[in-house]
Design a protein around this motif. Structure first.
Motif, PDB file in Angstrom:
ATOM      1  N   TYR A  27       0.843  -1.020  -0.023  1.00 54.38           N
ATOM      2  CA  TYR A  27       0.106   0.135   0.080  1.00 54.38           C
ATOM      3  C   TYR A  27       0.771   1.309  -0.048  1.00 54.38           C
ATOM      4  CZ  TYR A  27      -3.922  -3.026   1.262  1.00 54.38           C
ATOM      5  OH  TYR A  27      -4.860  -3.994   1.138  1.00 54.38           O
ATOM      6  N   ALA A  28       0.368   2.256  -0.553  1.00 53.07           N
ATOM      7  CA  ALA A  28       1.498   3.311  -0.781  1.00 53.07           C
ATOM      8  C   ALA A  28       0.970   4.539   0.273  1.00 53.07           C
ATOM      9  CB  ALA A  28       1.028   4.261  -2.211  1.00 53.07           C
ATOM     10  N   GLN A  29      -0.104   4.200   1.004  1.00 49.79           N
ATOM     11  CA  GLN A  29      -0.421   5.387   1.990  1.00 49.79           C
ATOM     12  C   GLN A  29       0.486   4.973   3.460  1.00 49.79           C
ATOM     13  OE1 GLN A  29      -2.791   3.656   0.201  1.00 49.79           O
ATOM     14  NE2 GLN A  29      -3.968   5.198  -0.475  1.00 49.79           N
ATOM     15  N   SER A  30       1.120   5.855   3.963  1.00 52.91           N
ATOM     16  CA  SER A  30       2.019   5.384   5.146  1.00 52.91           C
ATOM     17  C   SER A  30       0.875   4.649   6.374  1.00 52.91           C
ATOM     18  CB  SER A  30       2.618   6.610   5.665  1.00 52.91           C
ATOM     19  OG  SER A  30       1.803   7.693   5.994  1.00 52.91           O
ATOM     20  N   ASP A  31      -0.110   5.363   6.484  1.00 57.72           N
ATOM     21  CA  ASP A  31      -1.066   4.873   7.497  1.00 57.72           C
ATOM     22  C   ASP A  31      -1.616   3.559   7.290  1.00 57.72           C
ATOM     23  OD1 ASP A  31      -2.501   5.802   5.568  1.00 57.72           O
ATOM     24  OD2 ASP A  31      -4.344   6.571   7.049  1.00 57.72           O
ATOM     25  N   THR A  32      -2.028   3.199   5.910  1.00 54.78           N
ATOM     26  CA  THR A  32      -2.593   1.831   5.661  1.00 54.78           C
ATOM     27  C   THR A  32      -1.281   0.838   5.694  1.00 54.78           C
ATOM     28  OG1 THR A  32      -3.896   3.223   4.225  1.00 54.78           O
ATOM     29  CG2 THR A  32      -3.755   0.640   3.869  1.00 54.78           C
ATOM     30  N   ASN A  33      -0.228   1.338   5.261  1.00 51.31           N
ATOM     31  CA  ASN A  33       0.945   0.385   5.299  1.00 51.31           C
ATOM     32  C   ASN A  33       1.328   0.107   6.887  1.00 51.31           C
ATOM     33  OD1 ASN A  33       3.396  -0.649   4.628  1.00 51.31           O
ATOM     34  ND2 ASN A  33       4.384   1.057   5.477  1.00 51.31           N
ATOM     35  N   ALA A  34       1.311   1.097   7.639  1.00 53.12           N
ATOM     36  CA  ALA A  34       1.378   0.747   9.095  1.00 53.12           C
ATOM     37  C   ALA A  34       0.393  -0.144   9.654  1.00 53.12           C
ATOM     38  CB  ALA A  34       1.523   2.237   9.936  1.00 53.12           C
ATOM     39  N   ARG A  35      -0.767  -0.136   9.177  1.00 49.75           N
ATOM     40  CA  ARG A  35      -1.874  -0.942   9.822  1.00 49.75           C
ATOM     41  C   ARG A  35      -1.625  -2.527   9.228  1.00 49.75           C
ATOM     42  NH1 ARG A  35      -5.605  -2.009  13.760  1.00 49.75           N
ATOM     43  NH2 ARG A  35      -6.830  -3.881  12.711  1.00 49.75           N
ATOM     44  N   ALA A  36      -1.245  -2.593   7.876  1.00 50.16           N
ATOM     45  CA  ALA A  36      -1.005  -3.726   7.246  1.00 50.16           C
ATOM     46  C   ALA A  36       0.153  -4.627   8.265  1.00 50.16           C
ATOM     47  CB  ALA A  36      -0.821  -3.607   5.876  1.00 50.16           C
ATOM     48  N   GLU A  37       1.209  -3.740   8.490  1.00 48.90           N
ATOM     49  CA  GLU A  37       2.195  -4.332   9.270  1.00 48.90           C
ATOM     50  C   GLU A  37       1.704  -4.632  10.422  1.00 48.90           C
ATOM     51  OE1 GLU A  37       6.031  -2.376   9.130  1.00 48.90           O
ATOM     52  OE2 GLU A  37       6.022  -1.736   7.065  1.00 48.90           O
ATOM     53  N   TYR A  38       0.928  -3.907  11.168  1.00 48.50           N
ATOM     54  CA  TYR A  38       0.326  -4.401  12.548  1.00 48.50           C
ATOM     55  C   TYR A  38      -0.252  -5.658  12.551  1.00 48.50           C
ATOM     56  CZ  TYR A  38      -2.839  -4.460  16.469  1.00 48.50           C
ATOM     57  OH  TYR A  38      -3.555  -4.830  17.413  1.00 48.50           O
TER      58      TYR A  38
END
Length: 345
Positions: A27-38
């Motif tokens: 995902y390009a969006q940083s907040d979405t990326n952080a959620r995915a990693e979580y």
């Protein structure tokens, strides 16, 4: 018996650890990326706890080895019926206590993490929990059936050698088929182009061939010579073909995932990028290990009938080495993605 130690090594993790082998989506969006990693790390942490309980369940079956020793002593006259019953009852009491503890610890496990970005995996995680509970039920039923079988030996209704063959094949077949069910869940959880599809296909083919091999091994041990039917040999050859096909596909897909990640180096955090790269390297190592297993199946199919039964011992030893390697690689894929999770957004 050597065969039981091989079994524990082979299916010690029930393949549930592979639930953590899901690469984070790009995902390009940083907040979405952080959620995915979580969510990825949450799955890995949860899978590690579930795997620990399942591994204890498999290890519980190894306790049957003590009864095999008692049956051997009973068969050669070193133990009378009363002594055999005493050992059977002691094993049953300990077995039941361990089953009760296993159920308590399973009930205390955290539920699967609630997913949003990876919501498509949620049914698979729920299936893993159901499969784990079914595993405890299966082990308990197995213990009850084995007590009945052993008591048949004590009364003279069942030959001790036949009982050991029956108990060994029952345990091996059920556990390997159970793992195949777990691998089916893993495939259902993974996208069509995910390396897990290839691992599951290859390991299922290996497990099906091993069920046939273990039966041939036990039959040959009792006859003190190699006995392999044409049908068994063909099963080994067919399994090797399926394994190599899956392994080749898996290498291609894994390389593609790595290439895609290399093209977008800033999509995931540095820590997750490093962990994912290690996971992909581990997947490649697993396909190499499974190629080694395919070669072993071909070599086993070529063994001459009537040969020294120790050649089958050599095959079994190689199976154990391969099983140990697969377990190490599988464990690495869990641990590399587990650890402290990012705060949920």
């Amino acid at each position: 018996m050597k065969i039981f130690r091989c079994l524990i090594a082979l299916v010690g993790v029930f393949a549930f650890a592979t639930a953590a082998s899901v690469a984070p989506p790009a995902y390009a969006q940083s907040d979405t990326n952080a959620r995915a990693e979580y969510e990825v790390r949450s799955i890995a942490n949860w899978a590690r706890e579930v795997t620990a309980v399942n591994t204890r369940g498999v290890a519980l079956l190894q306790s049957m080895e003590s009864i095999n020793g008692a049956m051997e002593r009973f068969g050669n006259g070193q133990l009378n019926e009363r002594g055999l019953r005493r050992e059977i009852n002691a094993w049953r009491t300990q077995f039941n206590a361990e089953i009760a503890r296993l159920r308590t610890d399973f009930a205390a496990l955290p539920p699967p993490p609630r997913l949003s970005l990876l919501a498509s995996l949620q049914p698979g995680l729920e299936a893993v929990m159901r499969r784990s509970e079914q595993g405890i039920d299966q082990i308990e039923t197995f213990g009850t059936d084995m007590v009945n079988l052993f008591e048949g030996v004590a009364t003279g209704d069942i030959d001790s050698g036949d009982a050991m063959h029956q108990s060994a094949m029952r345990m091996l077949r059920e556990l390997l088929q159970f793992e195949n069910g777990s691998l089916a869940i893993m495939r259902a959880m993974s996208p069509p182009d995910h390396p897990n599809q290839s691992i599951a296909g290859s390991r299922t083919a290996l497990n099906d061939a091993l069920i046939v091999f273990f039966d041939a091994y036990l039959t040959s041990m009792r006859a003190d010579r190699v006995i392999l039917s044409d049908a068994q040999r063909q099963t080994f050859r067919d399994g090797a073909v399926v394994m190599r096909q899956n392994n080749a596909e898996g290498r291609t897909v894994t390389g593609r995932v790595q290439a895609d990640m290399d093209l977008a180096p800033h999509v995931v955090s540095p820590a997750m990028r490093q962990a994912t790269t290690r996971m992909l390297n581990s997947l490649q190592e697993t396909f190499t290990t499974l190629d080694r297993a395919a070669a072993l199946l071909d070599n086993t199919a070529a063994l001459p009938d009537g040969g020294n039964v120790e050649t089958l011992d050599s095959v079994l030893s190689e199976v154990m080495v391969i099983a140990d390697q697969l377990e190490v690689q599988n464990t690495e894929r869990v641990t590399v993605l587990s650890g402290p999770a990012a705060p949920p957004l």
